[in-house]
Design a protein around this motif. Structure first.
Motif, PDB file in Angstrom:
ATOM      1  N   ALA A  85      65.826 -14.286 -68.843  1.00 27.80           N
ATOM      2  CA  ALA A  85      67.039 -13.690 -68.261  1.00 27.80           C
ATOM      3  C   ALA A  85      66.734 -12.253 -67.862  1.00 27.80           C
ATOM      4  O   ALA A  85      66.207 -11.483 -68.660  1.00 27.80           O
ATOM      5  CB  ALA A  85      68.164 -13.713 -69.293  1.00 27.80           C
ATOM      6  N   VAL A  86      67.037 -11.933 -66.600  1.00 24.48           N
ATOM      7  CA  VAL A  86      66.846 -10.556 -66.121  1.00 24.48           C
ATOM      8  C   VAL A  86      68.188 -10.082 -65.562  1.00 24.48           C
ATOM      9  O   VAL A  86      68.575 -10.451 -64.452  1.00 24.48           O
ATOM     10  CB  VAL A  86      65.735 -10.478 -65.051  1.00 24.48           C
ATOM     11  CG1 VAL A  86      65.507  -9.021 -64.650  1.00 24.48           C
ATOM     12  CG2 VAL A  86      64.431 -11.097 -65.546  1.00 24.48           C
ATOM     13  N   ASP A  87      68.906  -9.312 -66.346  1.00 25.51           N
ATOM     14  CA  ASP A  87      70.220  -8.815 -65.930  1.00 25.51           C
ATOM     15  C   ASP A  87      70.158  -7.310 -65.664  1.00 25.51           C
ATOM     16  O   ASP A  87      69.250  -6.625 -66.137  1.00 25.51           O
ATOM     17  CB  ASP A  87      71.249  -9.073 -67.042  1.00 25.51           C
ATOM     18  CG  ASP A  87      71.561 -10.550 -67.223  1.00 25.51           C
ATOM     19  OD1 ASP A  87      71.898 -11.204 -66.214  1.00 25.51           O
ATOM     20  OD2 ASP A  87      71.463 -11.050 -68.363  1.00 25.51           O
ATOM     21  N   GLY A  88      71.180  -6.832 -64.954  1.00 20.73           N
ATOM     22  CA  GLY A  88      71.259  -5.393 -64.716  1.00 20.73           C
ATOM     23  C   GLY A  88      72.062  -5.104 -63.462  1.00 20.73           C
ATOM     24  O   GLY A  88      72.418  -6.021 -62.721  1.00 20.73           O
ATOM     25  N   ILE A 132      73.419 -13.406 -67.363  1.00 21.10           N
ATOM     26  CA  ILE A 132      72.567 -14.537 -67.754  1.00 21.10           C
ATOM     27  C   ILE A 132      72.354 -14.537 -69.272  1.00 21.10           C
ATOM     28  O   ILE A 132      72.548 -15.560 -69.937  1.00 21.10           O
ATOM     29  CB  ILE A 132      71.190 -14.491 -67.039  1.00 21.10           C
ATOM     30  CG1 ILE A 132      71.364 -14.370 -65.519  1.00 21.10           C
ATOM     31  CG2 ILE A 132      70.361 -15.723 -67.412  1.00 21.10           C
ATOM     32  CD1 ILE A 132      72.091 -15.495 -64.857  1.00 21.10           C
ATOM     33  N   GLY A 133      71.984 -13.394 -69.809  1.00 19.40           N
ATOM     34  CA  GLY A 133      71.694 -13.317 -71.241  1.00 19.40           C
ATOM     35  C   GLY A 133      72.924 -13.399 -72.122  1.00 19.40           C
ATOM     36  O   GLY A 133      72.839 -13.754 -73.298  1.00 19.40           O
ATOM     37  N   HIS A 137      63.580 -15.148 -73.376  1.00 20.91           N
ATOM     38  CA  HIS A 137      63.389 -13.702 -73.275  1.00 20.91           C
ATOM     39  C   HIS A 137      64.556 -13.134 -72.478  1.00 20.91           C
ATOM     40  O   HIS A 137      64.981 -13.747 -71.494  1.00 20.91           O
ATOM     41  CB  HIS A 137      62.093 -13.358 -72.521  1.00 20.91           C
ATOM     42  CG  HIS A 137      60.873 -13.971 -73.115  1.00 20.91           C
ATOM     43  ND1 HIS A 137      60.259 -13.490 -74.247  1.00 20.91           N
ATOM     44  CD2 HIS A 137      60.153 -15.065 -72.740  1.00 20.91           C
ATOM     45  CE1 HIS A 137      59.213 -14.231 -74.547  1.00 20.91           C
ATOM     46  NE2 HIS A 137      59.125 -15.206 -73.648  1.00 20.91           N
ATOM     47  N   LYS A 138      65.030 -11.974 -72.915  1.00 21.98           N
ATOM     48  CA  LYS A 138      66.141 -11.346 -72.188  1.00 21.98           C
ATOM     49  C   LYS A 138      65.800  -9.896 -71.885  1.00 21.98           C
ATOM     50  O   LYS A 138      65.424  -9.144 -72.793  1.00 21.98           O
ATOM     51  CB  LYS A 138      67.406 -11.345 -73.044  1.00 21.98           C
ATOM     52  CG  LYS A 138      67.946 -12.720 -73.368  1.00 21.98           C
ATOM     53  CD  LYS A 138      69.235 -12.597 -74.171  1.00 21.98           C
ATOM     54  CE  LYS A 138      69.687 -13.959 -74.644  1.00 21.98           C
ATOM     55  NZ  LYS A 138      70.921 -13.871 -75.449  1.00 21.98           N
ATOM     56  N   PHE A 139      65.971  -9.563 -70.615  1.00 21.71           N
ATOM     57  CA  PHE A 139      65.767  -8.174 -70.203  1.00 21.71           C
ATOM     58  C   PHE A 139      67.061  -7.652 -69.588  1.00 21.71           C
ATOM     59  O   PHE A 139      67.756  -8.380 -68.867  1.00 21.71           O
ATOM     60  CB  PHE A 139      64.659  -8.071 -69.156  1.00 21.71           C
ATOM     61  CG  PHE A 139      63.306  -8.432 -69.697  1.00 21.71           C
ATOM     62  CD1 PHE A 139      62.590  -7.532 -70.475  1.00 21.71           C
ATOM     63  CD2 PHE A 139      62.758  -9.688 -69.451  1.00 21.71           C
ATOM     64  CE1 PHE A 139      61.349  -7.869 -71.000  1.00 21.71           C
ATOM     65  CE2 PHE A 139      61.517 -10.028 -69.970  1.00 21.71           C
ATOM     66  CZ  PHE A 139      60.815  -9.118 -70.741  1.00 21.71           C
ATOM     67  N   PHE A 140      67.356  -6.391 -69.864  1.00 22.59           N
ATOM     68  CA  PHE A 140      68.450  -5.714 -69.175  1.00 22.59           C
ATOM     69  C   PHE A 140      67.820  -4.503 -68.510  1.00 22.59           C
ATOM     70  O   PHE A 140      67.317  -3.595 -69.179  1.00 22.59           O
ATOM     71  CB  PHE A 140      69.555  -5.297 -70.149  1.00 22.59           C
ATOM     72  CG  PHE A 140      70.785  -4.816 -69.448  1.00 22.59           C
ATOM     73  CD1 PHE A 140      71.755  -5.716 -69.021  1.00 22.59           C
ATOM     74  CD2 PHE A 140      70.980  -3.465 -69.193  1.00 22.59           C
ATOM     75  CE1 PHE A 140      72.901  -5.272 -68.358  1.00 22.59           C
ATOM     76  CE2 PHE A 140      72.123  -3.024 -68.529  1.00 22.59           C
ATOM     77  CZ  PHE A 140      73.083  -3.926 -68.110  1.00 22.59           C
ATOM     78  N   ILE A 141      67.798  -4.531 -67.180  1.00 23.86           N
ATOM     79  CA  ILE A 141      67.106  -3.494 -66.415  1.00 23.86           C
ATOM     80  C   ILE A 141      68.132  -2.524 -65.849  1.00 23.86           C
ATOM     81  O   ILE A 141      69.074  -2.943 -65.168  1.00 23.86           O
ATOM     82  CB  ILE A 141      66.308  -4.135 -65.240  1.00 23.86           C
ATOM     83  CG1 ILE A 141      65.437  -5.307 -65.736  1.00 23.86           C
ATOM     84  CG2 ILE A 141      65.465  -3.097 -64.526  1.00 23.86           C
ATOM     85  CD1 ILE A 141      64.383  -4.939 -66.747  1.00 23.86           C
TER      86      ILE A 141
END
Ligand code: DC
Length: 213
Positions: A8-11, A125-126, A135-139
């Motif tokens: 998940a790549v959110d931001g 998404i996350g 895996h979860k990213f918040f950019i």
């Protein structure tokens, strides 16, 4: 064991999440979904039919009628600023979001092309779509830097832009995305938060890969 790997790549807009997500998908051989395009397609359908994206009934009908499998994601109108604005408006309606949940979860559960994983680029998404993502990213990045990137991107596409206006519209979009009642933009409790204000695309990618590995 188990199903596909889900990243998940959110931001917020112009944080660098799209660039990172596409690059992770290419590196890992996973399928990539830009979920913003789904909201953009619904917003564009309304604009094209002369409807107001702020009309909740019309927006819900457009989202319900939207056929993700047959949509033309290469239409340049999807990338226009006006379409992004319409997308942000329709994305605040609970029934619009509900209509687009399943297509996103299906993509993650069954990545096209028999890929072993999916990289999902979005806002929730996350938190909502794939709370069990591997895996979860918040950019994120400071808004002035994000506005600078968006100006560069628009100029690169040959658009005449007023930087102060881009910054103002980005503030308004952020405000809407972060403060809406359903699925507001926010990092999942278990996301790795990466601030890219002073990180270029290579450094962001290297950091994300090291976290994945
Ligand atoms: O990432 P983008 O600029 O294509 O997104 C357009 C709008 O859609 C943005 O205002 C937020 C909304 N959106 C959303 O609410 N949830 C997503 N998963 C993706 C986009």
């Amino acid at each position: 064991m188990g199903g596909p790997v889900i990243i998940a790549v959110d931001g917020p807009a112009a944080s660098g999440k799209g660039t990172l997500a596409r690059r992770l998908a290419a590196e890992l051989g996973y399928a990539y979904l830009d979920t913003g395009l789904l909201y953009r397609a619904v917003g564009l359908a309304l604009l094209n039919s002369g409807r107001d994206p702020a009309d909740e009934t019309a927006a819900t009908a457009a989202a319900t009628a939207f056929d993700a499998a047959s949509a033309d994601y290469s239409d340049p109108a999807l990338r226009a600023e006006e379409t992004g604005k319409a997308a942000g408006t329709v994305a605040a309606f609970p029934l619009v979001r509900a209509a687009l949940v399943e297509v996103q979860r299906q993509f993650a559960a069954n990545p096209p092309g028999d890929k072993l994983g999916a990289v999902m680029d979005g806002r929730d998404i996350g938190t909502v779509i794939c709370p069990d993502a591997t895996h979860k990213f918040f950019i994120e990045a400071e808004i002035e830097e994000r506005a600078r990137r968006r100006v560069k991107e628009l100029q690169g596409r040959g658009n005449a832009v007023i930087p102060a206006q881009v910054l103002q519209e980005m503030k308004e979009r952020d405000e809407r995305d972060r403060n809406r009642a359903v699925a507001p933009l926010a990092p999942a409790a278990d996301a790795s938060v990466v601030n890219t204000t002073n990180l270029n695309a290579d450094a962001t990618f290297a950091l994300a890969m090291s976290l994945i590995r």
